[in-house]
Design an enzyme around this catalytic site. Structure first.
Site, short mmCIF file in Angstrom:
data_model
loop_
_atom_site.label_atom_id
_atom_site.label_comp_id
_atom_site.label_asym_id
_atom_site.label_seq_id
_atom_site.Cartn_x
_atom_site.Cartn_y
_atom_site.Cartn_z
N ALA A 59 4.71 4.66 -6.22
CA ALA A 59 4.77 6.11 -6.48
C ALA A 59 6.07 6.47 -7.21
O ALA A 59 7.10 5.83 -7.00
CB ALA A 59 4.69 6.86 -5.16
N GLY A 110 2.47 1.23 -4.16
CA GLY A 110 1.33 1.62 -4.98
C GLY A 110 1.13 0.67 -6.16
O GLY A 110 0.00 0.49 -6.64
N GLU A 156 -0.87 -2.00 -4.87
CA GLU A 156 -2.23 -1.49 -4.59
C GLU A 156 -3.04 -1.37 -5.89
O GLU A 156 -4.23 -1.64 -5.91
CB GLU A 156 -2.15 -0.14 -3.86
CG GLU A 156 -1.67 -0.33 -2.41
CD GLU A 156 -1.51 0.98 -1.67
OE1 GLU A 156 -0.80 1.86 -2.17
OE2 GLU A 156 -2.11 1.13 -0.58
N GLU A 215 6.12 0.12 2.25
CA GLU A 215 6.02 1.50 2.77
C GLU A 215 6.62 1.66 4.17
O GLU A 215 7.15 2.72 4.51
CB GLU A 215 4.56 1.95 2.80
CG GLU A 215 3.96 2.27 1.44
CD GLU A 215 3.50 1.05 0.66
OE1 GLU A 215 3.77 -0.09 1.08
OE2 GLU A 215 2.86 1.24 -0.40
#
Ligand code: NAD
Length: 697
Positions: free
Chosen positions: A63, A104, A107, A127
């Site tokens: 992010a 992310g 991901e 995270e």
């Protein structure tokens, strides 16, 4: 398509290139471009496969933190929507991972059907370090690739794995030697030639090491113990369990719910606050980020005692050569021997190579004369805490140091302006307040004198970064930010003893609440003679100074803490473990009787409130006086220098979560209690509380 994501086709392979400096954060400028590229490639009959690639430095760091708490966070498509598009793309998709794929970023790579990486790449889901869990399918996809045990390990520690290891785990399909894009294209062509289509992770099943129920019971017990009350690690385990037991979409739903509840929780809010607070500390309103800095290629340290030795280690660890200066040969030898012993201990634990230790030791040049350091770019003084001694040294430094050298003092309490003013170059003088052990503690208070030049401040802040410290700017006052606050905390701890607590009760309440150490054990570690000296000084400075003399009673007996084997506790030879001492109980009891103090049972909740709100109230004065630049700087001081629990975010953040009105109410209650005259609510606290505002607005 936006500039951040570009699209091209080479030999029938679509290439989506992400370029959103500095780390390819998956921000609002990047996500739409990735989505468009996936759709375009899916619809183009000439395209047989896709490659998603970032820069050599970063596939993606996840992010975009610059967009946190802004409406840009909600710009569509979201990462989960991109993941869905990846899953429904009819053509095989390859992530080409250069640098790192984190959070992310990984991901997104897990949404691809294949992954190739450069040998030095790192892959991870960190995270948990912000009190969260991977919220875009990471908890469901990672276990399907690497198995339950490895997925739990990676996600609960947050530590990334290097590409070679990822290859062994099946997280990476191929390591590319040479050019990443060429390697990824060759890999994609191989897939196409072999007639392989998309390999969707969502269609795989999770490998569990053993029988699932027993496996998760064991993992929950282990992770629960290691996570010490932090909720995120156990939530991650629950998500992995869902990945095993439930279909993919249900697992995703559970992941989303658990993620949402963590985001709302105080622990994760505190840890995210800490993350941003750390990045704020280097911002000084009247010193622009591009202020030219002076080059620091060499340093001199004066005094090879506890602090001088540790400071020298910090500098040589960063490759900066140091001239280490003492007055006496034996003190110099002792200082250097201590440094050598510290390094040797690290070598013997396998955490440092012998050659590296030799290299660092070789950067230290011993000296017995201040003139030995005259050519250094910065000199840091760490001699005895006496104004006359320090001023004498600064006069001499003024006479011999080359023009432009920075003259720094490690004083913990003395007036940096009074030290600067004995020189003809007060603009070059600054305070660098390290914390003990200086080579370990992350905090550095950078004390800005009234005349300190802006470039001297900017240079010192940059040096702090080079030596891996969290530098917080403080104005000049007694104790600066951290110790000025801790004096009030210590003062309350003694009043609590007067009123009926034992040292172990006060310390246990503080540690149960989350402090790394209780105030009395901390006093024993720092040396009880230090607080005693300060109290003596205060009684001279301020005849109306209110304090408990119970600490003096202990110090008068030569009980200085760990260094004398006795303080508020006793210590076995060679051990730092505090053992409750009945003698101390007797001393305290006698003091209460002599002073007619009424005792009562004090609940842990009150102990914690009195200790922590004493910090908060003093901090409010510090903020109002401009000694600290911002509330979050004060939080960083306590988080990195005083063992404040990260999940409470620092004293100011904690006060904000309690509500300043509630904090003020408690303080007003304490004003009516034992030694209540020491509680004067800070005007800033009163104002913010009345306006319903926060310190960290
Ligand atoms: P220390 O007594 O361990 O070391 C001081 C050293 O300075 C001694 O080795 C002494 O021989 C040497 N020295 C004295 N005068 C000198 C001179 N004129 N030239 C060269 N060397 C000289 O003390 P310390 O604990 O390292 O503290 C040093 C400074 O750091 C003090 O100002 C102290 O307040 C500050 N400080 C200490 C701590 C701590 O926890 N110990 C923490 C932060 C700051």
């Amino acid at each position: 398509m936006s500039d951040a994501a570009s699209y091209s086709v080479r030999d029938g392979i679509a290439v989506i290139t992400m370029n959103n400096p500095p780390v390819n954060g998956l921000g609002s400028v990047l996500r739409p471009g990735i989505m468009d590229g996936i759709k375009q490639a899916g619809a183009d009959p000439a395209v047989k496969a896709l490659v998603i690639i970032g820069t050599a430095k970063a596939f993606s760091g996840g992010a975009d933190i610059r967009e946190f708490n802004t409406p840009k966070m909600n710009v569509l498509p979201s990462l989960p929507e991109i993941n869905d598009a990846q899953d429904s793309c009819p053509k095989p998709m390859v992530a080409a991972i250069g640098g790192f794929a984190l959070g992310g970023g990984l991901e997104l790579a897990l949404g691809c059907h294949y992954r190739v990486a450069l040998p030095k790449s790192l892959l991870g889901l960190p995270e948990v370090k912000l009190g969260l869990l991977p919220g875009s399918g990471g908890t469901q996809r990672l276990p399907r690739v690497v198995g339950a045990a490895q997925a739990v390990l990676m996600m609960t520690t947050g530590n990334p794995v290097p590409a070679e290891k990822a290859l062994g785990l099946g997280l990476v399909d191929e390591i590319v030697q040479g050019d990443l894009l060429e390697g990824a294209l060759a890999f994609a062509k191989k897939i196409v030639a072999a007639g392989k289509g998309p390999r969707r992770i969502r269609d795989m099943t999770v490998k569990v090491e053993g029988e699932p129920k027993a496996f998760f019971e064991k993992v929950r017990a282990e992770v629960g113990k290691a996570s010490r009350g932090y909720p995120a690690p156990l939530e991650i385990v629950a998500c992995v369990e869902a990945a095993v037991a439930k279909p993919f979409d249900e697992g995703r739903k559970e992941e989303r719910q658990r993620f949402a509840s963590l985001v709302e929780g105080n622990e994760s809010k505190a840890m995210r606050h800490m993350f941003f607070a750390e990045r704020q500390t280097s911002k000084i309103p009247d010193v622009p980020q591009d202020t030219p800095v002076r080059p620091i290629r060499s340093a001199a340290v004066i005094g090879a005692g506890t602090m001088g030795g540790g400071i020298t280690m910090c500098l040589v660890n960063a490759g900066i050569p140091v001239t280490l200066i003492e007055v006496q040969q034996d003190a110099l030898e002792r200082g250097i021997a201590t440094i050598r012993k510290n390094y040797a201990a690290t070598v013997s634990k396998g955490r440092l190579k012998q050659e590296e230790m030799d290299k660092r030791m070789a950067l230290i040049t011993p000296g017995l004369d201040l003139a030995a350091g005259k050519d250094a770019d910065i000199v840091i003084e760490a001699v005895f805490e006496r104004m006359d001694v320090k001023q004498d040294i600064f006069r001499k430094l003024d006479a011999i140091m080359k023009p432009g050298a920075i003259l720094a003092t490690n004083t913990s309490t003395l007036d940096v302006n009074a030290i600067a003013d004995v020189t003809k170059r007060p603009q070059d003088v600054i305070g660098t307040h390290f914390f003990s052990p200086a080579n370990v503690m992350r905090l550095l208070e950078v004390v800005r004198g009234a005349k300190t030049a802006k470039d001297v401040l900017a240079t010192t802040m940059k040096l702090a970064k080079t030596i891996k410290k969290v530098a917080v700017v403080s104005g000049v006052c007694d104790g600066f930010i951290g110790n000025r606050m801790v004096e009030k905390y210590g003062q309350q701890s003694l009043f609590l003893l007067d009123e009926g607590c034992s040292p172990q009760q006060v310390d246990a309440a503080a540690t149960k609440w989350g402090m790394a150490m209780g105030p009395l054990a901390m006093g024993d570690m720092a040396g009880l003679d230090i607080g005693w000296e300060i109290r003596k000084r205060r009684t001279i400075e301020r005849p109306d100074f209110i304090y408990s003399k119970v600490g003096d009673k202990i110090a008068e007996l030569g009980r200085y803490g760990q260094k004398t084997g006795k303080g508020w506790y006793r210590y076995e030879a060679g051990s730092r473990a505090p053992i409750p001492d009945p003698e101390v109980e007797e001393i305290i009891k006698k003091y209460r009787t002599e002073n007619n103090v009424q005792t009562r049972a004090i609940p842990d909740e009150e102990i914690v409130e009195r200790l922590i709100y004493a910090l908060v109230n003093e901090a409010a004065y510090i903020l109002e006086e401009g000694i600290a630049l911002r509330a979050s700087d004060i939080d960083m001081v306590y988080l990195t220098g005083y063992g404040f629990p990260p999940y409470r975010g620092g004293p100011m953040f904690y006060a904000d979560t309690v509500g300043l009105k509630n904090v003020l109410n408690s303080i007003q209650k304490f004003q009516a209690g034992y030694q209540g005259a020491v509680w004067k609510p800070a005007p800033l606290l009163v104002k913010l509380a009345n306006e319903g505002r926060k310190f960290n607005d």
